[in-house]
Design an enzyme around this catalytic site. Structure first.
Site, PDB file in Angstrom:
ATOM      1  N   ASP A 161       0.887  -1.170   0.000  1.00 56.34           N
ATOM      2  CA  ASP A 161       0.000   0.000   0.000  1.00 56.34           C
ATOM      3  C   ASP A 161       0.922   1.217   0.000  1.00 56.34           C
ATOM      4  OD1 ASP A 161      -1.829   1.981   0.449  1.00 56.34           O
ATOM      5  OD2 ASP A 161      -2.609   1.144   2.310  1.00 56.34           O
ATOM      6  N   SER A 162       1.523   1.449  -1.149  1.00 57.80           N
ATOM      7  CA  SER A 162       2.603   2.445  -1.224  1.00 57.80           C
ATOM      8  C   SER A 162       2.130   3.744  -1.876  1.00 57.80           C
ATOM      9  CB  SER A 162       3.747   1.877  -2.075  1.00 57.80           C
ATOM     10  OG  SER A 162       3.312   1.739  -3.414  1.00 57.80           O
ATOM     11  N   THR A 163       2.964   4.750  -1.753  1.00 62.25           N
ATOM     12  CA  THR A 163       2.787   5.968  -2.542  1.00 62.25           C
ATOM     13  C   THR A 163       3.169   5.657  -3.994  1.00 62.25           C
ATOM     14  OG1 THR A 163       4.904   6.497  -1.504  1.00 62.25           O
ATOM     15  CG2 THR A 163       3.037   7.781  -0.799  1.00 62.25           C
ATOM     16  N   PRO A 168      10.769   7.481  -1.807  1.00 60.34           N
ATOM     17  CA  PRO A 168      11.045   6.250  -1.064  1.00 60.34           C
ATOM     18  C   PRO A 168      10.313   5.029  -1.607  1.00 60.34           C
ATOM     19  CG  PRO A 168       9.641   7.725   0.237  1.00 60.34           C
ATOM     20  CD  PRO A 168      10.089   8.504  -0.974  1.00 60.34           C
TER      21      PRO A 168
HETATM   22  N1  SAM Z   1      -3.487   4.926  -0.857  1.00 62.70           N
HETATM   23  C1  SAM Z   1      -2.349   5.660  -1.222  1.00 62.70           C
HETATM   24  C2  SAM Z   1      -2.086   5.725  -2.716  1.00 62.70           C
HETATM   25  O1  SAM Z   1      -2.483   4.835  -3.474  1.00 62.70           O
HETATM   26  O2  SAM Z   1      -1.500   6.696  -3.137  1.00 62.70           O
HETATM   27  C3  SAM Z   1      -1.202   5.226  -0.425  1.00 62.70           C
HETATM   28  C4  SAM Z   1      -1.405   5.613   1.011  1.00 62.70           C
HETATM   29  S1  SAM Z   1      -0.240   5.176   2.183  1.00 62.70           S
HETATM   30  C5  SAM Z   1      -0.369   6.624   3.163  1.00 62.70           C
HETATM   31  C6  SAM Z   1       1.342   5.167   1.383  1.00 62.70           C
HETATM   32  C7  SAM Z   1       2.464   5.087   2.389  1.00 62.70           C
HETATM   33  O3  SAM Z   1       3.598   4.437   1.828  1.00 62.70           O
HETATM   34  C8  SAM Z   1       2.974   6.448   2.876  1.00 62.70           C
HETATM   35  O4  SAM Z   1       2.600   6.635   4.212  1.00 62.70           O
HETATM   36  C9  SAM Z   1       4.505   6.361   2.701  1.00 62.70           C
HETATM   37  O5  SAM Z   1       5.216   6.937   3.781  1.00 62.70           O
HETATM   38  C10 SAM Z   1       4.713   4.860   2.615  1.00 62.70           C
HETATM   39  N2  SAM Z   1       5.953   4.438   1.954  1.00 62.70           N
HETATM   40  C11 SAM Z   1       6.527   4.946   0.830  1.00 62.70           C
HETATM   41  N3  SAM Z   1       7.685   4.311   0.562  1.00 62.70           N
HETATM   42  C12 SAM Z   1       7.850   3.364   1.532  1.00 62.70           C
HETATM   43  C13 SAM Z   1       8.845   2.385   1.797  1.00 62.70           C
HETATM   44  N4  SAM Z   1       9.922   2.254   1.013  1.00 62.70           N
HETATM   45  N5  SAM Z   1       8.695   1.580   2.888  1.00 62.70           N
HETATM   46  C14 SAM Z   1       7.602   1.692   3.697  1.00 62.70           C
HETATM   47  N6  SAM Z   1       6.631   2.621   3.501  1.00 62.70           N
HETATM   48  C15 SAM Z   1       6.740   3.436   2.428  1.00 62.70           C
END
Ligand code: SAM
Length: 286
Positions: A161-163, A168
């Site tokens: 569930d990533s950005t 990152p």
């Molecule tokens: N639903 C959203 C979308 O589709 O855009 C994603 C929401 S969720 C808040 C995404 C999360 O991934 C963020 O909080 C971000 O900090 C996290 N994230 C990004 N890269 C990451 C990584 N390498 N490891 C762990 N978390 C990560």
């Protein structure tokens, strides 16, 4: 705090020539964490909105669509989803849905930015309602490193569930990461990763499926569902299966009926797997 111009938040996507706007009540929080910029707005009609680096992440009103579809199709497709790992997902909405499954014995959320979770607890408490479940673990760190170091065969389902694939999250969309996921999964293991818009991001979707297959996944599927606050209003998730699944295996109607959900049911499960012609052609060609 100041509001963006004319009380409207607008996410402009220069690459696809599109934009999404929401009318705002108030900018309630903004901060630069060591990882990224996070803002929270109170909107007029969508409740609270969290953005990361100017991109919409989650709103009170429509997050159930995305979170239910990230959690339930993949968990219902696995015969015994006991050990679940969520990469990213710091707002805890996916974790909340995962914990609705009684067969899940442990669910660890690996989020790189603790501030996302702390702000979700404050502004989206309904998404964090199950964080105290004894099966849940919140771990703050890089999902790439966590997956690289995971014990082989130690997880049944991985949910990414990533950005978007920048900053990152970039490495999370690559073949090296999918190879690490493949190794960490048990023999019937399933991976699901949010894969952006089925209309605007077809190249990315095809590249993700290719990378999953190169990593060893025997079969990949695309799921799609509405998501009003994301570019094009239509979103997808890509599923990688270590062994091929039949359509019947992917649909456990009794388990689906037992879930308390707003969008997800047996019909929306089936509909999510039904591919439009233009996408089927591209994915069949792989
Ligand atoms: N639903 C959203 C979308 O589709 O855009 C994603 C929401 S969720 C808040 C995404 C999360 O991934 C963020 O909080 C971000 O900090 C996290 N994230 C990004 N890269 C990451 C990584 N390498 N490891 C762990 N978390 C990560």
């Amino acid at each position: 705090m100041t509001l963006p111009q004319n009380n409207w938040f607008t996410e402009i996507d220069e690459t696809t020539g599109t934009a999404l706007s929401l009318r705002l009540g108030e900018h309630v929080h903004g901060e630069d964490t060591p990882i990224q910029r996070i803002d929270i707005y109170r909107t007029d009609t969508f409740g609270y909105l969290m953005t990361i680096d100017g991109c919409t992440m989650v709103s009170t009103r429509d997050n159930f669509l995305y979170h239910e579809m990230m959690a339930h199709p993949v968990l219902n497709a696995h015969a015994a989803p006991k050990r679940v790992a969520i990469i990213g997902g710091g707002d805890c909405g996916t974790l909340n849905e995962v914990l609705k499954h009684p067969e899940v014995e442990s669910a660890i959320q690996i989020e790189i930015d603790e501030r996302v979770t702390r702000l979700a607890e404050q502004y989206f408490p309904e998404l964090c309602a199950r964080n105290d479940d004894p099966r849940a673990e919140l771990f703050f760190g890089d999902g790439l490193a966590w997956m690289r170091d995971a014990e082989p065969g130690s997880v049944d389902v991985v949910i990414v569930d990533s950005t978007d694939p920048v900053g990152p999250a970039e490495g999370l969309f690559g073949p090296k990461f999918y190879g690490d996921v493949f190794r960490a999964l048990g023999k019937d293991g399933l991976l699901v990763h949010q894969s952006e818009s089925p209309l605007l991001h077809q190249q990315l979707i095809v590249a993700m499926h290719r990378a999953m297959r190169e990593a060893g996944f025997a079969q990949t599927h695309l799921l799609h569902f509405p998501q009003p606050i994301y570019p094009s209003g239509w979103w997808s998730a890509s599923l990688g299966c270590k062994r091929p699944l039949t359509a019947e295996e992917r649909l456990d109607e009794r388990a689906i009926a037992a879930l308390e959900t707003q969008y997800y049911n047996a019909a929306t499960h089936r509909a999510a797997f039904a591919l439009p012609n233009y996408l089927r052609e591209q994915l069949d060609a792989l």
